[in-house]
Design a protein around this motif. Structure first.
Motif, PDB file in Angstrom:
ATOM      1  N   ARG A 132       0.884  -1.149  -0.179  1.00  0.00           N
ATOM      2  CA  ARG A 132      -0.098   0.195  -0.057  1.00  0.00           C
ATOM      3  C   ARG A 132       0.913   1.242   0.069  1.00  0.00           C
ATOM      4  NH1 ARG A 132      -2.097   3.775   3.466  1.00  0.00           N
ATOM      5  NH2 ARG A 132      -0.879   3.023   5.229  1.00  0.00           N
ATOM      6  N   LEU A 133       1.860   0.923   0.764  1.00  0.00           N
ATOM      7  CA  LEU A 133       2.880   2.294   0.839  1.00  0.00           C
ATOM      8  C   LEU A 133       3.655   2.832  -0.486  1.00  0.00           C
ATOM      9  CD1 LEU A 133       3.620   2.330   4.562  1.00  0.00           C
ATOM     10  CD2 LEU A 133       1.866   3.870   3.587  1.00  0.00           C
ATOM     11  N   PHE A 134       4.345   1.449  -0.543  1.00  0.00           N
ATOM     12  CA  PHE A 134       5.394   1.568  -1.550  1.00  0.00           C
ATOM     13  C   PHE A 134       5.389   1.154  -3.132  1.00  0.00           C
ATOM     14  CE2 PHE A 134       7.411   0.966   2.538  1.00  0.00           C
ATOM     15  CZ  PHE A 134       8.160   1.976   2.791  1.00  0.00           C
ATOM     16  N   PHE A 135       4.216   0.627  -3.286  1.00  0.00           N
ATOM     17  CA  PHE A 135       3.666   0.375  -4.536  1.00  0.00           C
ATOM     18  C   PHE A 135       2.278   0.797  -4.938  1.00  0.00           C
ATOM     19  CE2 PHE A 135       6.822  -2.750  -3.474  1.00  0.00           C
ATOM     20  CZ  PHE A 135       7.808  -2.803  -4.535  1.00  0.00           C
ATOM     21  N   SER A 136       1.938   2.081  -4.388  1.00  0.00           N
ATOM     22  CA  SER A 136       0.749   2.718  -4.529  1.00  0.00           C
ATOM     23  C   SER A 136       0.455   3.023  -5.729  1.00  0.00           C
ATOM     24  CB  SER A 136       0.663   3.806  -3.340  1.00  0.00           C
ATOM     25  OG  SER A 136       1.623   4.713  -3.672  1.00  0.00           O
ATOM     26  N   ALA A 137      -0.777   3.563  -6.128  1.00  0.00           N
ATOM     27  CA  ALA A 137      -1.224   4.475  -7.302  1.00  0.00           C
ATOM     28  C   ALA A 137      -0.524   5.554  -7.536  1.00  0.00           C
ATOM     29  CB  ALA A 137      -2.748   4.399  -7.386  1.00  0.00           C
ATOM     30  N   ALA A 154      -2.126   8.314  -5.370  1.00  0.00           N
ATOM     31  CA  ALA A 154      -2.502   8.114  -3.918  1.00  0.00           C
ATOM     32  C   ALA A 154      -1.574   9.053  -2.929  1.00  0.00           C
ATOM     33  CB  ALA A 154      -2.157   6.615  -3.591  1.00  0.00           C
ATOM     34  N   HIS A 155      -1.774  10.103  -3.052  1.00  0.00           N
ATOM     35  CA  HIS A 155      -0.849  11.382  -2.261  1.00  0.00           C
ATOM     36  C   HIS A 155      -0.828  10.909  -0.850  1.00  0.00           C
ATOM     37  CE1 HIS A 155      -0.995  13.507  -6.138  1.00  0.00           C
ATOM     38  NE2 HIS A 155      -2.478  13.341  -6.204  1.00  0.00           N
ATOM     39  N   ALA A 156      -1.923  10.513  -0.183  1.00  0.00           N
ATOM     40  CA  ALA A 156      -1.739  10.211   1.305  1.00  0.00           C
ATOM     41  C   ALA A 156      -0.624   8.966   1.503  1.00  0.00           C
ATOM     42  CB  ALA A 156      -2.938   9.840   1.737  1.00  0.00           C
ATOM     43  N   ALA A 157      -0.710   8.043   0.711  1.00  0.00           N
ATOM     44  CA  ALA A 157       0.078   6.716   0.795  1.00  0.00           C
ATOM     45  C   ALA A 157       1.540   7.204   0.543  1.00  0.00           C
ATOM     46  CB  ALA A 157      -0.400   5.791   0.098  1.00  0.00           C
ATOM     47  N   GLY A 216       7.530   1.089  -8.219  1.00  0.00           N
ATOM     48  CA  GLY A 216       7.599   1.498  -6.753  1.00  0.00           C
ATOM     49  C   GLY A 216       8.321   2.527  -6.242  1.00  0.00           C
ATOM     50  N   MET A 217       8.199   2.575  -4.962  1.00  0.00           N
ATOM     51  CA  MET A 217       9.301   3.768  -4.383  1.00  0.00           C
ATOM     52  C   MET A 217      10.432   3.044  -3.677  1.00  0.00           C
ATOM     53  SD  MET A 217       8.184   6.245  -1.076  1.00  0.00           S
ATOM     54  CE  MET A 217       7.225   7.428  -2.368  1.00  0.00           C
ATOM     55  N   TRP A 218      11.564   3.571  -4.056  1.00  0.00           N
ATOM     56  CA  TRP A 218      12.776   3.303  -3.577  1.00  0.00           C
ATOM     57  C   TRP A 218      13.581   4.456  -3.089  1.00  0.00           C
ATOM     58  CZ3 TRP A 218      14.098  -2.061  -3.647  1.00  0.00           C
ATOM     59  CH2 TRP A 218      13.408  -2.808  -3.954  1.00  0.00           C
ATOM     60  N   GLY A 219      14.299   4.468  -2.019  1.00  0.00           N
ATOM     61  CA  GLY A 219      14.943   5.281  -1.733  1.00  0.00           C
ATOM     62  C   GLY A 219      14.329   6.698  -1.210  1.00  0.00           C
ATOM     63  N   GLU A 240       3.055   9.263   3.224  1.00  0.00           N
ATOM     64  CA  GLU A 240       3.483   8.401   4.328  1.00  0.00           C
ATOM     65  C   GLU A 240       4.794   7.528   4.147  1.00  0.00           C
ATOM     66  OE1 GLU A 240       1.075   4.968   7.084  1.00  0.00           O
ATOM     67  OE2 GLU A 240       0.236   5.859   5.568  1.00  0.00           O
ATOM     68  N   ALA A 241       4.782   7.047   2.942  1.00  0.00           N
ATOM     69  CA  ALA A 241       5.853   6.420   2.737  1.00  0.00           C
ATOM     70  C   ALA A 241       7.390   7.307   2.640  1.00  0.00           C
ATOM     71  CB  ALA A 241       5.844   5.629   1.307  1.00  0.00           C
ATOM     72  N   LYS A 242       7.136   8.512   2.046  1.00  0.00           N
ATOM     73  CA  LYS A 242       8.393   9.368   2.177  1.00  0.00           C
ATOM     74  C   LYS A 242       8.544   9.752   3.394  1.00  0.00           C
ATOM     75  CE  LYS A 242       7.742  11.630  -2.283  1.00  0.00           C
ATOM     76  NZ  LYS A 242       9.315  11.697  -2.726  1.00  0.00           N
ATOM     77  N   SER A 243       7.876   9.755   4.432  1.00  0.00           N
ATOM     78  CA  SER A 243       8.032  10.152   5.848  1.00  0.00           C
ATOM     79  C   SER A 243       8.735   9.155   6.605  1.00  0.00           C
ATOM     80  CB  SER A 243       6.866  10.673   6.693  1.00  0.00           C
ATOM     81  OG  SER A 243       6.066   9.331   6.795  1.00  0.00           O
ATOM     82  N   LEU A 244       8.481   7.643   5.965  1.00  0.00           N
ATOM     83  CA  LEU A 244       9.279   6.693   6.378  1.00  0.00           C
ATOM     84  C   LEU A 244      10.392   6.468   5.950  1.00  0.00           C
ATOM     85  CD1 LEU A 244       8.621   4.167   8.465  1.00  0.00           C
ATOM     86  CD2 LEU A 244       7.946   2.712   6.245  1.00  0.00           C
TER      87      LEU A 244
END
Length: 231
Positions: free
Chosen positions: A54-59, A62-65, A94-97, A68-72
């Protein structure tokens, strides 16, 4: 008379063998290809699979997710390693780094042209690191100048023997062309100290150049003879 095994055990206990190799070079800090030990130090390591997806492979919207992933990722101790892993393995989803797919897109376009001499030195020392085509050419030229054999280069680059022979042959031609066609004036030569004709006499106040000068092509005897043969 003591038993031979007991004597050997006593010798090892009193004089332990601290060094088993003559290689005194410090180990490079670069991560090897198969090293994924950094996963356990990531802040996302203990997340449930559904939560991680949900956090790192979101749409894309999906700005909220995404926030949240960037803050983590912002406080993650292996954020840079995670980002490098995505670039080295060409992971474009996905989101990396702490960066999304769109944010990493310019970096993926540049990584193919990367020439990092830290990676070149690590490969020459035997580390299994990711190399671009430019970095592999640099390793091949350094191997040729050091007198490496084709099997040694093949082992260092994890390639077959025929490919290693081709790389050494290309490196030999590149080094020969460099020595034949290009002339780099020595630091203590008169040519290096002589100003160009277009330079004014009052250039003492000019700012100091901090860039690396490009070597000038010289009409050497080797070049003239080579051109005559080609004609």
């Amino acid at each position: 008379m003591p038993h031979p095994l007991a004597a050997a055990r006593h010798a090892l206990e009193t004089h332990p063998m601290r060094h088993i190799t003559t290689n005194t070079q410090p180990a490079p800090e670069l991560r090897g290809i198969a090293d994924i030990s950094w996963h356990a130090r990531g802040r996302c390591h203990d997340l449930a699979p559904d939560e991680a997806d949900r956090l790192f492979f979101s749409a894309p919207r999906a700005h909220a997710a995404i926030a949240e992933a960037k803050s983590l990722c912002g406080a993650c101790p292996v954020r840079q390693t995670c980002f490098t892993h995505a670039l080295d393995n060409d992971i474009r989803w996905g989101m990396w780094g702490g960066l999304t797919e769109a944010e990493r897109k310019p970096w993926h376009a540049k990584v193919a042209k990367r020439l990092d001499y830290a990676r070149v030195r690590a490969a020459l020392m035997g580390r299994d690191v990711h190399l671009t085509a430019s970095e592999r050419d640099a390793v091949s030229r350094a191997a040729y100048l050091r007198g490496w054999s084709a099997p040694r280069l093949a082992y260092a680059l994890r390639i077959d023997l025929d490919h290693a022979r081709d790389l050494l042959r290309e490196a030999r031609h590149a080094v020969a062309d460099r020595d034949r066609y290009w002339k780099v004036p020595a630091a203590d030569s008169k040519e290096a100290d002589t100003p160009d004709q277009g330079e004014e006499a009052g250039s003492e106040t000019a700012p100091e150049e901090t860039f690396c000068q490009v070597p000038r092509q010289a009409q050497t005897h080797e070049l003239i003879n080579a051109l005559k043969k080609a004609a």
